[in-house]
Write a protein that holds these residues in place. Structure first.
Motif, PDB file in Angstrom:
ATOM      1  N   ARG A 243      84.871  62.567  53.461  1.00 52.90           N
ATOM      2  CA  ARG A 243      85.098  61.961  52.157  1.00 52.90           C
ATOM      3  C   ARG A 243      85.153  63.070  51.115  1.00 52.90           C
ATOM      4  NH1 ARG A 243      83.719  56.653  49.910  1.00 52.90           N
ATOM      5  NH2 ARG A 243      83.050  56.008  51.956  1.00 52.90           N
TER       6      ARG A 243
ATOM      7  N   ASP B  89      90.314  52.381  52.024  1.00 54.93           N
ATOM      8  CA  ASP B  89      89.182  53.246  52.357  1.00 54.93           C
ATOM      9  C   ASP B  89      89.661  54.635  52.789  1.00 54.93           C
ATOM     10  OD1 ASP B  89      86.290  53.576  52.858  1.00 54.93           O
ATOM     11  OD2 ASP B  89      86.947  53.841  54.922  1.00 54.93           O
TER      12      ASP B  89
ATOM     13  N   ASP C 122      88.442  58.405  52.172  1.00 55.99           N
ATOM     14  CA  ASP C 122      87.596  58.716  53.315  1.00 55.99           C
ATOM     15  C   ASP C 122      88.398  59.312  54.472  1.00 55.99           C
ATOM     16  OD1 ASP C 122      85.104  58.857  54.274  1.00 55.99           O
ATOM     17  OD2 ASP C 122      84.911  56.747  54.823  1.00 55.99           O
TER      18      ASP C 122
ATOM     19  N   ARG D  36      89.798  61.217  61.614  1.00 57.21           N
ATOM     20  CA  ARG D  36      89.452  61.078  60.210  1.00 57.21           C
ATOM     21  C   ARG D  36      88.122  61.737  59.884  1.00 57.21           C
ATOM     22  NH1 ARG D  36      86.540  56.051  59.578  1.00 57.21           N
ATOM     23  NH2 ARG D  36      87.526  55.819  57.588  1.00 57.21           N
ATOM     24  N   ARG D  37      87.675  61.550  58.702  1.00 57.21           N
ATOM     25  CA  ARG D  37      86.380  61.965  58.172  1.00 57.21           C
ATOM     26  C   ARG D  37      86.531  62.906  57.005  1.00 57.21           C
ATOM     27  NH1 ARG D  37      82.976  58.398  59.108  1.00 57.21           N
ATOM     28  NH2 ARG D  37      83.357  58.442  56.903  1.00 57.21           N
TER      29      ARG D  37
HETATM   30 MN   LIG Z   1      84.284  54.543  55.007  1.00 58.57          MN
END
Ligand SMILES: [Mn+2]
Ligand SMILES: CC(C)=CCC/C(C)=C/CC/C(C)=C/CC/C(C)=C/[C@@H]1[C@@H](COP(=O)(O)OP(=O)(O)O)[C@]1(C)CC/C=C(\C)CC/C=C(\C)CCC=C(C)C
Length: 391
Positions: free
Chosen positions: A30, A139, A143, A27-28
């Motif tokens: 935003r 989230d 995000d 992930r990552r």
């Molecule tokens: Mn977050």
């Protein structure tokens, strides 16, 4: 109950594509899609009266949540011995599987927290997992790896999906677990809606003028978690504290965690064009956005950071007052989360306030020490802890 599970196996035709949870390391990023038009303010109670301070507006939500739980506290303990009121074994198994999958996600994303939940009663533990998964998915929308495709419309769909699951019409297994949880515990929809509002804010806003604005953001994305969790974790039957006090502490823990998260991630956020630090306070310290983008640790920066860390610690102190009021079996994960997250602030100090290029983290050894400390504190109720402080 059957209706709940029917929706698990036969999700609605036009439901939005299911969100998938990706592995933690995948992930990552935003999304920095800022729109000046943004979305209109939601009908959340925390935004309904813009003339008052954020703290006052959020406190209204706290009072409402506290009132809901107070009813349950005063009357009877929930009968959780018979978790599913259905004779249908297939429904029962599907629901158990749904909760099981929530547990797996939780173990994958938040190992320490997952460990902490194992001390809770099985019913409460799985309910907290279901809440965790919904928060994590929410989230992930802004995000996660698909963040750049997320629009206000997608958040609207997520919001509608939330309404549906609260009315017993979940779209998938994770939702079904939460649908069951909110039917069994006095969990209100407002904090969930407010978290979605926080995600909307993230789509349209990348600067916070003052602490009042930042406080509201922190409430949306993290204070809400505290309000969602207390009804499930439960207040100790022997607690003499008012329900509002406990909710206030829960809210404070969310705010403290989010402030800490912001202080830890200053550099990372800046690289995505985002500055969560209050602009007015930066200016008062003689700092500008450019100083942050440049990322040089100066005395001005150190002094500024000292003030920010002090404020985050105050919220942790406020939160501490409420943990001992929770049901004894629920205290450990909360203490663990509080102690571990608070140590991130120590780590920022140890990095000489370089949160531009050095990530503050709590090492394995410190984590290992914190767990038994959290356990020791969890054994004590609020009155025992107070005696310790007095002596
Ligand atoms: Mn977050
Ligand atoms: C026992 C316990 C900690 C229960 C909470 C479980 C739960 C439902 C957690 C959901 C967390 C979540 C996924 C929130 C979504 C928004 C978000 C990511 C917020 C940030 C969390 C930290 O996550 P991380 O470090 O992974 O951040 P990145 O996404 O990697 O940037 C937050 C900083 C906030 C989380 C807020 C809490 C854990 C508040 C917990 C408060 C309570 C449980 C109330 C306790 C009660 C009293 C009386 C003190």
């Amino acid at each position: 109950m059957s209706a709940v599970l029917l929706w698990v196996v036969c999700p609605v035709e036009n439901a939005q594509p299911l969100l998938s949870l990706v592995p933690r390391n995948g992930r990552r990023g935003r999304s920095c899609k800022l729109s000046s038009t943004g979305v209109s303010a939601a009908c959340s109670s925390a935004v309904a009266h813009p003339s008052r301070s954020s703290e006052e507006r959020v406190y209204e939500v706290v009072l409402k949540q506290a009132a809901l739980v107070r009813e349950q506290r005063g009357e009877r303990a929930l009968d959780l011995k018979k978790p599913i009121e259905s004779d249908d074994m297939a429904d029962w198994n599907l629901l158990n599987e749904a909760y099981q999958r929530c547990g797996e996600v939780c173990a994958e994303y938040a190992k320490t927290f997952y460990l902490g939940t194992l001390l809770m009663t099985p019913e409460r533990r799985r309910a907290v997992w279901a809440i965790y998964v919904w928060c994590r998915r929410t989230d992930e929308l802004v995000d996660g790896p698909n963040a750049s495709h997320i629009t206000p419309k997608a958040l609207e769909r997520w919001d509608k999906r939330l309404n549906d699951l609260f009315q017993g019409r979940p779209y998938d297994m994770f939702d079904a677990a939460l649908s069951d949880t909110v039917a069994k515990y006095p969990v209100d929809i407002q904090p969930f809606k407010d978290m979605i509002e926080g995600m909307r804010l993230d789509l349209r806003k990348s600067r916070y003028e003052n602490f009042d604005e930042l406080y509201l953001y922190c409430y949306y994305v993290a204070g809400t978690v505290g309000l969602m969790s207390v009804p499930v974790m439960g207040i100790a039957p022997e607690s003499k504290a008012s329900t509002e006090t406990v909710y206030n502490a829960a809210l404070a823990l969310g705010i403290a965690n989010q402030l800490t998260n912001i202080l830890r991630d200053v550099g990372e956020d800046a690289r995505r064009g985002r500055i969560y630090l209050p602009q007015e306070e930066l200016a008062r310290a003689g700092l500008s956005d450019d100083d942050i983008f440049r990322g040089k640790v100066t005395d001005k920066w150190r002094n500024f950071m000292k003030g920010q860390i002090k404020r985050a610690r105050k919220f942790f102190d406020e939160a501490e007052k409420g943990v001992g009021e929770l049901n004894s079996a629920s205290r450990w994960p909360v203490w663990a989360s509080l102690l571990l997250y608070r140590q991130i602030l120590d780590a920022i100090e140890a990095n000489d306030y370089n949160n531009f290029t050095k990530r503050a983290y709590v090492g394995k050894a410190k984590k290992l020490v914190s767990l038994p400390v959290a356990y020791g504190r969890a054994l004590m109720g609020a009155s025992d802890l107070a005696k310790l402080v007095v002596r």
